[in-house]
Write a protein that holds these residues in place. Structure first.
Motif, mmCIF file in Angstrom:
data_model
loop_
_atom_site.group_PDB
_atom_site.id
_atom_site.type_symbol
_atom_site.label_atom_id
_atom_site.label_comp_id
_atom_site.label_asym_id
_atom_site.label_seq_id
_atom_site.Cartn_x
_atom_site.Cartn_y
_atom_site.Cartn_z
ATOM 1 N N CYS A 1 0.841 -1.205 0.000
ATOM 2 C CA CYS A 1 0.000 0.000 0.000
ATOM 3 C C CYS A 1 0.876 1.255 0.000
ATOM 4 O O CYS A 1 0.528 2.263 -0.627
ATOM 5 N N ASP A 2 2.006 1.183 0.681
ATOM 6 C CA ASP A 2 2.942 2.304 0.665
ATOM 7 C C ASP A 2 3.504 2.504 -0.746
ATOM 8 O O ASP A 2 3.581 3.629 -1.238
ATOM 9 N N ASP A 3 3.865 1.397 -1.403
ATOM 10 C CA ASP A 3 4.356 1.474 -2.788
ATOM 11 C C ASP A 3 3.269 2.000 -3.719
ATOM 12 O O ASP A 3 3.536 2.828 -4.604
ATOM 13 N N LEU A 4 2.029 1.516 -3.535
ATOM 14 C CA LEU A 4 0.919 1.978 -4.361
ATOM 15 C C LEU A 4 0.679 3.466 -4.163
ATOM 16 O O LEU A 4 0.446 4.202 -5.127
ATOM 17 N N SER A 5 0.767 3.921 -2.921
ATOM 18 C CA SER A 5 0.595 5.342 -2.634
ATOM 19 C C SER A 5 1.673 6.168 -3.328
ATOM 20 O O SER A 5 1.386 7.199 -3.935
ATOM 21 N N HIS A 6 2.909 5.697 -3.241
ATOM 22 C CA HIS A 6 4.016 6.398 -3.911
ATOM 23 C C HIS A 6 3.765 6.449 -5.410
ATOM 24 O O HIS A 6 3.940 7.487 -6.048
ATOM 25 N N TYR A 7 3.335 5.331 -5.978
ATOM 26 C CA TYR A 7 3.042 5.263 -7.412
ATOM 27 C C TYR A 7 1.934 6.244 -7.793
ATOM 28 O O TYR A 7 2.048 6.993 -8.750
ATOM 29 N N LYS A 8 0.837 6.242 -7.027
ATOM 30 C CA LYS A 8 -0.305 7.103 -7.342
ATOM 31 C C LYS A 8 0.027 8.584 -7.168
ATOM 32 O O LYS A 8 -0.534 9.424 -7.868
ATOM 33 N N ASN A 9 0.902 8.901 -6.229
ATOM 34 C CA ASN A 9 1.277 10.308 -6.001
ATOM 35 C C ASN A 9 2.349 10.797 -6.968
ATOM 36 O O ASN A 9 2.611 12.001 -7.038
ATOM 37 N N SER A 10 2.959 9.890 -7.696
ATOM 38 C CA SER A 10 4.049 10.242 -8.600
ATOM 39 C C SER A 10 3.509 10.885 -9.877
ATOM 40 O O SER A 10 2.450 10.520 -10.379
ATOM 41 N N THR A 11 4.264 11.840 -10.398
ATOM 42 C CA THR A 11 3.876 12.460 -11.678
ATOM 43 C C THR A 11 4.342 11.613 -12.847
ATOM 44 O O THR A 11 3.755 11.655 -13.920
ATOM 45 N N LYS A 12 5.423 10.865 -12.643
ATOM 46 C CA LYS A 12 5.925 9.977 -13.688
ATOM 47 C C LYS A 12 5.656 8.548 -13.234
ATOM 48 O O LYS A 12 6.234 8.063 -12.265
ATOM 49 N N ARG A 13 4.745 7.863 -13.926
ATOM 50 C CA ARG A 13 4.345 6.520 -13.524
ATOM 51 C C ARG A 13 4.897 5.479 -14.489
ATOM 52 O O ARG A 13 4.908 5.682 -15.697
ATOM 53 N N SER A 14 5.301 4.361 -13.923
ATOM 54 C CA SER A 14 5.844 3.261 -14.701
ATOM 55 C C SER A 14 4.825 2.123 -14.729
ATOM 56 O O SER A 14 4.351 1.683 -13.670
ATOM 57 N N GLY A 15 4.511 1.664 -15.917
ATOM 58 C CA GLY A 15 3.597 0.528 -16.054
ATOM 59 C C GLY A 15 4.178 -0.712 -15.404
ATOM 60 O O GLY A 15 3.450 -1.521 -14.819
ATOM 61 N N GLN A 16 5.504 -0.863 -15.477
ATOM 62 C CA GLN A 16 6.160 -2.021 -14.861
ATOM 63 C C GLN A 16 6.016 -1.989 -13.342
ATOM 64 O O GLN A 16 5.796 -3.011 -12.713
ATOM 65 N N MET A 17 6.106 -0.796 -12.754
ATOM 66 C CA MET A 17 5.958 -0.660 -11.301
ATOM 67 C C MET A 17 4.541 -1.069 -10.872
ATOM 68 O O MET A 17 4.365 -1.810 -9.916
ATOM 69 N N LEU A 18 3.528 -0.598 -11.604
ATOM 70 C CA LEU A 18 2.152 -0.943 -11.274
ATOM 71 C C LEU A 18 1.919 -2.447 -11.421
ATOM 72 O O LEU A 18 1.288 -3.068 -10.564
ATOM 73 N N GLN A 19 2.459 -3.040 -12.491
ATOM 74 C CA GLN A 19 2.315 -4.480 -12.689
ATOM 75 C C GLN A 19 2.976 -5.258 -11.555
ATOM 76 O O GLN A 19 2.430 -6.255 -11.075
ATOM 77 N N THR A 20 4.111 -4.795 -11.085
ATOM 78 C CA THR A 20 4.806 -5.451 -9.979
ATOM 79 C C THR A 20 3.982 -5.375 -8.695
ATOM 80 O O THR A 20 3.865 -6.359 -7.956
ATOM 81 N N TYR B 1 0.666 -4.993 -8.489
ATOM 82 C CA TYR B 1 -0.509 -5.852 -8.651
ATOM 83 C C TYR B 1 -0.138 -7.328 -8.544
ATOM 84 O O TYR B 1 -0.890 -8.116 -7.969
ATOM 85 N N SER B 2 0.999 -7.708 -9.090
ATOM 86 C CA SER B 2 1.445 -9.095 -9.004
ATOM 87 C C SER B 2 1.673 -9.498 -7.549
ATOM 88 O O SER B 2 1.299 -10.596 -7.135
ATOM 89 N N ALA B 3 2.264 -8.616 -6.771
ATOM 90 C CA ALA B 3 2.484 -8.904 -5.354
ATOM 91 C C ALA B 3 1.159 -8.963 -4.599
ATOM 92 O O ALA B 3 1.002 -9.752 -3.663
ATOM 93 N N MET B 4 0.202 -8.147 -4.992
ATOM 94 C CA MET B 4 -1.115 -8.174 -4.351
ATOM 95 C C MET B 4 -1.802 -9.522 -4.563
ATOM 96 O O MET B 4 -2.552 -9.984 -3.713
ATOM 97 N N GLU B 5 -1.541 -10.178 -5.696
ATOM 98 C CA GLU B 5 -2.121 -11.499 -5.947
ATOM 99 C C GLU B 5 -1.745 -12.464 -4.841
ATOM 100 O O GLU B 5 -2.549 -13.302 -4.431
ATOM 101 N N ARG B 6 -0.513 -12.361 -4.349
ATOM 102 C CA ARG B 6 -0.050 -13.277 -3.307
ATOM 103 C C ARG B 6 -0.757 -13.031 -1.985
ATOM 104 O O ARG B 6 -0.744 -13.894 -1.110
ATOM 105 N N LEU B 7 -1.378 -11.864 -1.832
ATOM 106 C CA LEU B 7 -2.169 -11.581 -0.629
ATOM 107 C C LEU B 7 -3.637 -11.973 -0.821
ATOM 108 O O LEU B 7 -4.475 -11.683 0.021
ATOM 109 N N LEU B 8 -3.939 -12.600 -1.966
ATOM 110 C CA LEU B 8 -5.287 -13.109 -2.258
ATOM 111 C C LEU B 8 -6.332 -12.006 -2.249
ATOM 112 O O LEU B 8 -7.425 -12.171 -1.713
#
Length: 143
Positions: free
Chosen positions: A76-95, A97-104
């Motif tokens: 959630c901290d990483d997601l917050s950093h991503y959402k607050n960033s002006t420059k967003r990386s699709g790879q970062m978001l995919q990473t 989301y992939s980690a969130m899968e492991r939390l079911l």
């Protein structure tokens, strides 16, 4: 975690998986310890906070250990950093989301590992049963 399409819910199967010739995988068991969700960061982006709050009240949280809560906090901290960033990386978001899968987090994630959440059992009688009983009572046919 298995790959491929999301398996059907066990209720949707005509017969149990073990009767279909599937290998039954043995399970190594340990003791679960009490876990509690840490307080969310008040500076988080609203979407990260919404996800955190949803995790805390969702059924899969019944299975979370303290390490799961720590991972969720980090994500959630990483997601917050991503959402607050002006420059967003699709790879970062995919990473993330992939980690969130492991939390079911989603139903599909849970079904892949054979966890199904159900509505709590309702102790009241269905409306149809009550209506028939009232109809019989009105006709004088008994209780």
């Amino acid at each position: 975690m298995t790959r491929g399409p999301v398996p059907n819910r066990s209720d949707d199967l005509a017969r149990p998986r073990e009767r279909k010739g599937s290998d039954i995988v043995s399970v190594t068991k340990g003791l679960s310890r009490p876990a509690s969700a840490p307080m969310p960061d008040p500076q988080w982006h609203p979407i990260a906070r919404q996800l955190w709050d949803a995790l805390a009240v969702s059924g899969q949280a019944d299975f979370y250990e303290q390490s799961d809560w720590a991972m969720a906090f980090s994500l959630c901290d990483d997601l917050s950093h991503y959402k607050n960033s002006t420059k967003r990386s699709g790879q970062m978001l995919q990473t993330i989301y992939s980690a969130m899968e492991r939390l079911l987090v989603t139903e599909g994630d849970r079904r892949r590992v054979r966890i199904e959440l159900h509505e709590p059992e309702d102790d009241t009688e269905p409306a149809s049963v009550l209506a028939i009983a009232a109809y019989k009572r009105d006709l004088g046919l008994g209780a």
